[in-house]
Design a protein around this motif. Sequence first.
Motif, PDB file in Angstrom:
ATOM      1  N   TRP A   3       1.093  -0.451  -0.080  1.00 42.80           N
ATOM      2  CA  TRP A   3       0.142  -0.266   0.116  1.00 42.80           C
ATOM      3  C   TRP A   3       0.857   1.041  -0.005  1.00 42.80           C
ATOM      4  N   LEU A   6       2.497   1.719  -3.339  1.00 45.02           N
ATOM      5  CA  LEU A   6       1.112   2.317  -3.949  1.00 45.02           C
ATOM      6  C   LEU A   6       0.594   3.487  -4.256  1.00 45.02           C
ATOM      7  N   SER A   9       3.826   5.363  -6.437  1.00 49.04           N
ATOM      8  CA  SER A   9       3.153   5.277  -7.640  1.00 49.04           C
ATOM      9  C   SER A   9       2.601   6.386  -7.769  1.00 49.04           C
ATOM     10  N   GLY A  10       1.399   5.718  -7.089  1.00 54.99           N
ATOM     11  CA  GLY A  10       0.296   6.988  -7.548  1.00 54.99           C
ATOM     12  C   GLY A  10       0.770   8.865  -7.209  1.00 54.99           C
ATOM     13  N   GLU A  13       2.783   9.029 -10.270  1.00 56.61           N
ATOM     14  CA  GLU A  13       2.099   9.641 -11.484  1.00 56.61           C
ATOM     15  C   GLU A  13       1.411  11.037 -11.505  1.00 56.61           C
ATOM     16  N   SER A  42       6.328   4.737 -11.809  1.00 56.64           N
ATOM     17  CA  SER A  42       4.730   4.917 -11.257  1.00 56.64           C
ATOM     18  C   SER A  42       4.522   3.365 -11.799  1.00 56.64           C
ATOM     19  N   LEU A  46       3.073   0.857  -9.370  1.00 55.30           N
ATOM     20  CA  LEU A  46       2.073  -0.240  -9.559  1.00 55.30           C
ATOM     21  C   LEU A  46       2.415  -1.479  -9.643  1.00 55.30           C
ATOM     22  N   GLY A  58      -6.621  -1.775  -6.548  1.00 51.81           N
ATOM     23  CA  GLY A  58      -5.141  -0.977  -6.689  1.00 51.81           C
ATOM     24  C   GLY A  58      -5.166  -0.198  -7.796  1.00 51.81           C
ATOM     25  N   TYR A  59      -5.427   0.347  -9.525  1.00 46.74           N
ATOM     26  CA  TYR A  59      -5.683   0.494 -10.039  1.00 46.74           C
ATOM     27  C   TYR A  59      -6.720   1.863  -9.985  1.00 46.74           C
ATOM     28  N   TRP A  62      -4.091   3.734  -7.190  1.00 49.34           N
ATOM     29  CA  TRP A  62      -3.138   4.855  -7.951  1.00 49.34           C
ATOM     30  C   TRP A  62      -3.473   6.345  -8.756  1.00 49.34           C
ATOM     31  N   THR A  63      -5.124   5.672  -9.764  1.00 49.36           N
ATOM     32  CA  THR A  63      -5.635   6.653 -10.695  1.00 49.36           C
ATOM     33  C   THR A  63      -6.203   7.854  -9.620  1.00 49.36           C
TER      34      THR A  63
END
Length: 105
Positions: A3, A6, A9-10, A13, A42, A46, A58-59, A62-63
């Motif tokens: 987490w 994640l 990495s978000g 982004e 990123s 992910l 997760g996606y 992240w987005t």
Amino acid sequence: MAWIILIGSGLFEAVWATALSRSEGLTRLIPSLVFAGALLISMAGLAYALRTIPVGTGYAVWTAIGAATTVIWAMITGAEAISVVRVLLLTGLISCVVGLKITEA
């Protein structure tokens, strides 16, 4: 640990999205290099996180982190207008993603 990666990495982004905008179609060297580096970090984060976090959740996380951070940064720097409606919509977006995490089986 997944987490934390994640979330990080978000955030990257948001870095690559902002750098892509500033690269003027990948024609400016420094923003283009920042874009490429942040994109690799990123995506790698992910990919690592999705080894243990369900892909849908997760996606979405992240987005949402990337989108919300990008918009917030744009509002802070004056690139986009701040309004009560925009802040409420961002709050709703973040709330929905937190809801996905809370209801995760």
